[in-house]
Scaffold this active site. Structure first.
Site, short mmCIF file in Angstrom:
data_model
loop_
_atom_site.label_atom_id
_atom_site.label_comp_id
_atom_site.label_asym_id
_atom_site.label_seq_id
_atom_site.Cartn_x
_atom_site.Cartn_y
_atom_site.Cartn_z
CE1 TYR A 21 60.55 34.26 -33.70
CE2 TYR A 21 58.81 35.47 -34.41
CZ TYR A 21 59.74 34.44 -34.49
OH TYR A 21 59.12 33.08 -34.18
CD GLU B 104 60.41 27.09 -30.52
OE1 GLU B 104 60.08 26.86 -31.94
OE2 GLU B 104 60.11 28.30 -30.39
CG ASP C 117 60.96 30.27 -31.99
OD1 ASP C 117 62.69 30.56 -31.67
OD2 ASP C 117 61.40 29.68 -33.35
#
Length: 696
Positions: A301, A7, A103
């Site tokens: 994350y 990303e 992601d």
């Protein structure tokens, strides 16, 4: 050869280093049997209405609703070069398959799929799904790549969300803007969030404080208080009765042992709430800092809605806990390497896409000197929460002393710490500076009579609810519509953990709400423009419960439990009904035409009015204008806000932290000084703070 698409460039570089793609090319890296490239945000976007029909270039009521039968997409002009690089890499004959490494969530899936489809790529692709950017996690992720088709429903939900937002945003914004003669941005999540702020402000404004009185007695070490009296005469009568009696009799002493379990680990929303309450960070700042820590391999994350770890993480946790404790120099007796309550830490059934946010093992061996102050503060918060979550309960004894004086009953509650448990760890990181006023130094026994040393009336007033902070607004967004949402639902509320911060920022940037308060506690207050918009907005658009229901349906699509076509039909039908049935609110023109006076023009002395695009001198012959999209403030890494403008107009200067120097690129605390040219046009200059701690 496999093409890996991340990303962001920084993520692509981390992936490339682990899998051996060490040769730099134009827009990608190569090596080890891989090509690794990246998107830059959304390379492919939904087309504007005028792409469907040229007449939509002008906003007209008669053209509404705009409901595309076939959706059109286009490449963003700003990122066309990178899109062409990705397209050419997909078309290379030696590229046999792709790896989606954006992601691991709804938005990341959408970013990859739109580029893949726009390039008309037909090659198979796999999905990299990881919750940590550590080298070991990346290697394990590539060893366990999953078929891309396994995430088709996630992509379908992402498409529905994007298209629903387009339908509501484009149609409702044009409808209300045409009716009321100014641009009024409307959003599926943004507008209900604004409605909650407006409603809270209205409740506070309408609140009428009512006085009350209590009788306060001090007898030795015991301070007791009576019930509230609505009239001063009643309170004074009790006070005189107590003074005549001269003593307090202890009727009962009740002591109960209570406990507070350790807090759960952080998901994104709970982290944002604590960072706002404790550190004064906005939700967006917290997300940005956590995302940066994730990309630096220091935390897992961030965009997660889970507060648990998976059951297979049990073995790694003791080593991580000890490493975190050593890194932050905590060696207190409250530290536990094994969770005292494993069920509150490990629960795979409560982890959907990503587990809770925790520090990584890499963090323990990292040099923190390169971290910003904000990143360091968030990393400490996440680390402290991990150590607390595995610790012992906080246990205390709560005592209630009931006494009487004359015919009136008095009570006093207090607590005594029995075991600090997890609170000892929390106080190590965040010492409580407030004096403990709940403790009772010596609890008298039942039947004792104590001489009254002093007595007095205390006057108070009932207080309204408080204005929202980002902490409390995030809580309200998280639980909005919960009463209408089934108990078994996995997620409730307005938006998702990943989008709530952006929603609040949009409301501020578009002038619907503003931040007011001191350095640490800033309240979110609706502006005149925000109040006006909600005043004319129909219930179906501003209702949090309806928007929460839409979010539930999107989750249903993700899990294969709800039909995407039914969802889109419902959105289209709702907007079509709104366009055909909505009637302009009476008296709204006067409400909409109001512009907020924010200060006095430094050039001519006239009022300065806040409008949609900036702050304008009310004197048409004066050229004093401060644009919201201000080039000078952009250069120094700041954004011009109402609070800064008020300060500039009042004092001629405003003090800002972290201003970027164009010469060195470093940040400094500085005073921004406002002056004007001969015709009134504003000029800015900067005076840097040379004191200790002024730069970094």
């Amino acid at each position: 050869m496999k093409l890996v698409i991340a990303e962001k460039p920084s993520v692509a570089q981390s992936l490339a280093r682990v899998i051996g793609a060490d040769k730099r090319r134009d827009g990608y890296l190569e090596g080890g049997g891989y090509l690794v490239s990246w998107c830059v945000g959304h390379l492919v976007e939904l087309s504007a209405p005028e792409r469907y029909d040229e007449r939509f270039a002008k906003w007209r009521l008669e053209d509404l609703p705009i409901l595309p039968e076939r959706w059109l997409y286009e490449v963003s002009q700003a990122t066309r070069k990178q899109y062409q690089i990705l397209k050419s890499l997909m078309e290379r004959s030696d590229v046999e398959s792709l790896v989606c490494a954006t992601d691991a969530g709804r938005e990341g899936e959408l970013i990859f799929r739109l580029v893949y489809n726009q390039a008309r790529c037909k090659k198979t692709f796999e999905r990299l799904w990881i919750s940590s950017m550590e080298d070991s996690a990346i290697r394990e992720g590539f060893e366990k790549l999953k078929p891309g088709t396994q995430y088709d429903l996630l992509y379908e939900a992402a498409l529905c969300r994007e298209r629903a937002d387009w339908i509501i945003g484009m149609n409702a914004t044009r409808l209300f803007s045409c009716l009321y003669g100014q641009t009024l941005a409307v959003g599926r999540v943004m507008t209900p969030t604004l409605a909650m702020v407006v409603m809270r402000d209205a409740q506070i404004a309408a609140f009428k404080p009512e006085p009350f009185w209590t009788v306060q007695l001090k007898a030795g070490d015991l301070d007791v208080s009576s019930r509230r009296f609505s009239t001063k005469n009643d309170a004074e009568a009790v006070l005189q009765e107590c003074r005549a009696a001269g003593e307090v009799m202890i009727e009962a002493v009740e002591t109960k042992e209570k406990l507070e379990k350790p807090p759960l680990l952080y998901d994104l929303t709970s982290l944002q709430k604590d960072a706002n309450r404790i550190l004064g960070f906005t939700a967006q700042q917290t997300l940005d800092h956590t995302q940066s820590l994730y990309e630096k391999k220091l935390v897992t994350y961030p965009r997660t809605d889970s507060r648990y770890l998976t059951d297979d993480m049990r073995e790694m946790l003791p080593e991580l806990i000890n490493a975190v404790a050593r890194k932050f120099k905590y060696n207190g007796s409250a530290l536990r390497s094994e969770p005292v309550r494993p069920a509150s830490i490990f629960n795979s059934s409560k982890v959907s896409d990503h587990h809770a946010i925790i520090p990584t093992k890499t963090m323990a061996g990292s040099d923190f000197s390169e971290l910003s102050l904000g990143e360091m503060a968030v990393l400490q918060l996440i680390s402290a929460r991990l150590l607390c979550a595995v610790a012992e309960d906080y246990r205390y004894a709560e005592s209630t002393v009931k006494s009487c004086c004359g015919t009136e009953e008095f009570t006093r509650k207090g607590r005594t710490d029995l075991q600090l448990g997890w609170k000892a760890i929390w106080q190590h990181f965040y010492p409580d500076k407030k004096k403990d006023e709940d403790s009772i130094r010596q609890i008298p026994g039942q039947g004792n009579r104590l001489q009254i040393d002093s007595s007095a009336l205390k006057e108070g007033k009932t207080s309204p609810s408080k204005h929202f902070t980002e902490d409390t607004l995030l809580s309200a967004m998280e639980t909005a519509g919960a009463d209408e949402t089934p108990e078994e639902a996995e997620s409730k509320g307005l938006g998702t953990p990943a989008t709530r911060a952006a929603t609040i920022e949009k409301l501020v940037q578009r002038g619907f709400i503003e931040r007011k308060g001191d350095k640490k506690t800033k309240h979110l207050i609706a502006t005149d423009k925000g109040n006006a918009l909600i005043t004319v907005m129909p219930e179906q658009i501003q209702s949090p419960s309806m928007t929460a229901e839409w979010e539930q349906k999107l989750l249903g699509i993700e899990h294969g439990e709800y039909d995407a076509a039914d969802f889109m039909d419902g959105i289209s039908g709702m907007i079509a009904g709104l366009v055909t049935t909505y009637e302009k609110a009476k008296g709204a023109d006067a409400l909409m035409s109001r512009n907020k006076v924010i200060g006095t023009c430094p050039h001519c002395g006239s009022e300065v009015l806040e409008k949609q695009k900036g702050w304008f001198c009310s004197n048409s012959e004066c050229r004093f204008i401060l644009w919201k999209d201000n080039a000078y403030f952009t250069k120094i890494g700041k954004r011009l806000t109402s609070q800064i403008v008020e300060k500039l107009l009042k004092d001629g200067r405003a003090r800002l932290k972290g201003c970027k120097s164009q010469k060195t690129g470093k940040t400094h605390n500085a005073d921004i000084v406002l002056s004007t040219e001969a015709d009134g046009r504003p000029q800015f200059s900067m005076e840097f703070d040379k004191r200790k701690g002024g730069g970094k």
